[in-house]
Design an enzyme around this catalytic site. Structure first.
Site, PDB file in Angstrom:
ATOM      1  N   CYS A   1       0.811  -1.220   0.000  1.00  0.00           N
ATOM      2  CA  CYS A   1       0.000   0.000   0.000  1.00  0.00           C
ATOM      3  C   CYS A   1       0.845   1.272   0.000  1.00  0.00           C
ATOM      4  O   CYS A   1       0.447   2.286  -0.583  1.00  0.00           O
ATOM      5  CB  CYS A   1      -0.966  -0.001   1.185  1.00  0.00           C
ATOM      6  SG  CYS A   1      -0.184  -0.236   2.794  1.00  0.00           S
TER       7      CYS A   1
ATOM      8  N   HIS B   1      -2.258   6.924   3.406  1.00  0.00           N
ATOM      9  CA  HIS B   1      -0.818   7.109   3.535  1.00  0.00           C
ATOM     10  C   HIS B   1      -0.393   8.362   2.776  1.00  0.00           C
ATOM     11  O   HIS B   1      -0.961   8.696   1.720  1.00  0.00           O
ATOM     12  CB  HIS B   1      -0.062   5.922   2.939  1.00  0.00           C
ATOM     13  CG  HIS B   1      -0.182   4.653   3.715  1.00  0.00           C
ATOM     14  ND1 HIS B   1      -0.702   4.576   4.988  1.00  0.00           N
ATOM     15  CD2 HIS B   1       0.177   3.370   3.376  1.00  0.00           C
ATOM     16  CE1 HIS B   1      -0.661   3.322   5.402  1.00  0.00           C
ATOM     17  NE2 HIS B   1      -0.144   2.576   4.443  1.00  0.00           N
TER      18      HIS B   1
END
Length: 357
Positions: free
Chosen positions: A139, A264
Site C-alpha cells: 500500500c 498514507h
C-alpha cells in the site's frame, strides 16, 4: 471446472474474494459494487470461523464460505486479501484448480515468475504469469507509484528518496482499534511536558506498534531487516524497482507511522536523467490516469489524508524543483491505503485478466 478460458454458467467469469471479512476485503466489496459489473458469481471466502456470515455485495446478501480447496471450483479469478502465510499456502491451490490468483499479500511480490502490476504503469506485465499468480504491490508503494511512474515515463527516473507518513489501518483492524483506544486513554490528560508522559498514559496498550501512536509519530513500520532497515522500507525500494523495470535504481526510504486512521502520505525527492521543469511536471501529473493534481499553496491547497480518504486517485501537491538540483523534483503525495493502496488495484488487475478474453 471454469478456468481462465471457461466462464461460469452466467456467461461471465466467476470471482472469488478470499479474506472477504477483513479490513481490505470489506473495502473490496464496496468497490465491486461501485465499478462496472464484469463478474458473474462473486464467491466470498474466509476462515472457517467466518463461514455462514452474510455480507452485501452488488446490493445482494452473499453467504461466506470456508476456505477449502473446493471453494475454488469453477472460479476464474481469485483475489486474495489475507496474511502472507495464508496466501503462501492457498494461492497455489487456487491456481492449480484453474483460477488466476491476484494476491494482495507480500508472499509473491518479488518472485521473478509473478508479475507485480499497477495497471496505470505496467499493465502489459499481467500477461506473463507462469505460476498463475499476479501480485499487488504494498500500500505504501501504491500511494506513490502511479504519479512517479508517469513522471518516469517522461523524464527517466534515476534516484528516489522518500519518507512515508503511514496510517494505522496499514496495520489492519488491530492498528485502527489501537489508535482509537489510545485516543480515549489520553483524552483530557496533560501531556507533552515530560518524557514518558504518553507512554505512562497508554501503558501496555501499544497493539501492533512499538510505541504509542496517538499524539505521536513512530519512525518504524514493519519488521527489522539487515543494517537497521525495516521490512516496509525494503518493500518500497524493491517494488518500485520491479514495477518500473529499474533493478539498480538507488532508493532510500524512511517509513513513519502517524495517528491517521486511513490514507498514507509520502514526501518524494525524485532525480531524473535530465533537467526538469515544474510546468511540464504539473502537466504530466494533471493528465496522468489515476492522479489528481491539487497544488496551490498560496490558497492553502495541497492534499492531506482528510481530503483523500475514501477516494481512488493518488493526490499530488507541493510540486517544486529541488533548490540545488535542476534534475530533481519534490512532491507530496497522498493515497487511500485501503482503496488504491490495496482493494482497488487488486480489482483493476482482476479486470485486466478477464479483459484478455
Amino acid at each position: 471446472m471454469a478456468g481462465p478460458e471457461g466462464p461460469g454458467r452466467s456467461g461471465r467469469p466467476t470471482l472469488a474474494v478470499v479474506g472477504a471479512t477483513g479490513a481490505v476485503g470489506t473495502v473490496m466489496l464496496q468497490i465491486l459494487s461501485q465499478r462496472a459489473d464484469v463478474w458473474g458469481e462473486i464467491r466470498l471466502v474466509a476462515s472457517a470461523r467466518s463461514a455462514g456470515r452474510k455480507l452485501t455485495v452488488r446490493g445482494e446478501e452473499v453467504e461466506v464460505v470456508a476456505l477449502t480447496e473446493e471453494a475454488f471450483d469453477g472460479v476464474d479469478v481469485a483475489m486474495f486479501d489475507v496474511p502472507d502465510e495464508v496466501a503462501e499456502q492457498w494461492a497455489p491451490v487456487a491456481a492449480a484448480r484453474g483460477a488466476v490468483v491476484v494476491d494482495n499479500s507480500g508472499a509473491f511480490r518479488m518472485d521473478p515468475d509473478v508479475p507485480l502490476v499497477v495497471p496505470e504503469v505496467n499493465p502489459h506485465a499481467v500477461r506473463r504469469r507462469p505460476r498463475g499468480i499476479v501480485a499487488n504491490p504494498n500500500c505504501t508503494t501504491l500511494s506513490m507509484i502511479v504519479a512517479l511512474g508517469a513522471l518516469h515515463a517522461e523524464f527517466g527516473l534515476r534516484e528516489l528518496v522518500a519518507s512515508s507518513y503511514q496510517a494505522v489501518s496499514g496495520a489492519g483492524l488491530a492498528g485502527v482499534r489501537t489508535l482509537r483506544e489510545q485516543m480515549s486513554l489520553v483524552a483530557g490528560t496533560e501531556l507533552g511536558t515530560h518524557p514518558g508522559d504518553l507512554r505512562r498514559a497508554v501503558g501496555d496498550r501499544t497493539g501492533p506498534f512499538p510505541e504509542p501512536v496517538a499524539l505521536n509519530v513512530v519512525p518504524w513500520a514493519g519488521s527489522l531487516r539487515e543494517d537497521g532497515w525495516s521490512s516496509e522500507e525494503m518493500k518500497v525500494r524493491d517494488e518500485t524497482r520491479k514495477i518500473l523495470g529499474l533493478p539498480a535504481l538507488p532508493v532510500a526510504v524512511t517509513c513513519v507511522r502517524v495517528p491517521v486512521v486511513t490514507t498514507h502520505s509520502l514526501t518524494v525527492h525524485a532525480r531524473f536523467e535530465g533537467e526538469v521543469t515544474v510546468d511540464r511536471a504539473r502537466e504530466i501529473i494533471a493528465t496522468a490516469p489515476g492522479v489528481v493534481l491539487f497544488d496551490n499553496p498560496a490558497a492553502g491547497e495541497f492534499p492531506t489524508p482528510a481530503d483523500v480518504v475514501g477516494t481512488d486517485p493518488t493526490w499530488v501537491g507541493r510540486v517544486r524543483r529541488a533548490l540545488d538540483d535542476p534534475t530533481a523534483l519534490e512532491l507530496f503525495v497522498c493515497g487511500d491505503n485501503l482503496r488504491k493502496g490495496a482493494a482497488l488495484n487488486t480489482a483493476q488487475i482482476a479486470e485486466l485478466v478477464v479483459a484478455e478474453r
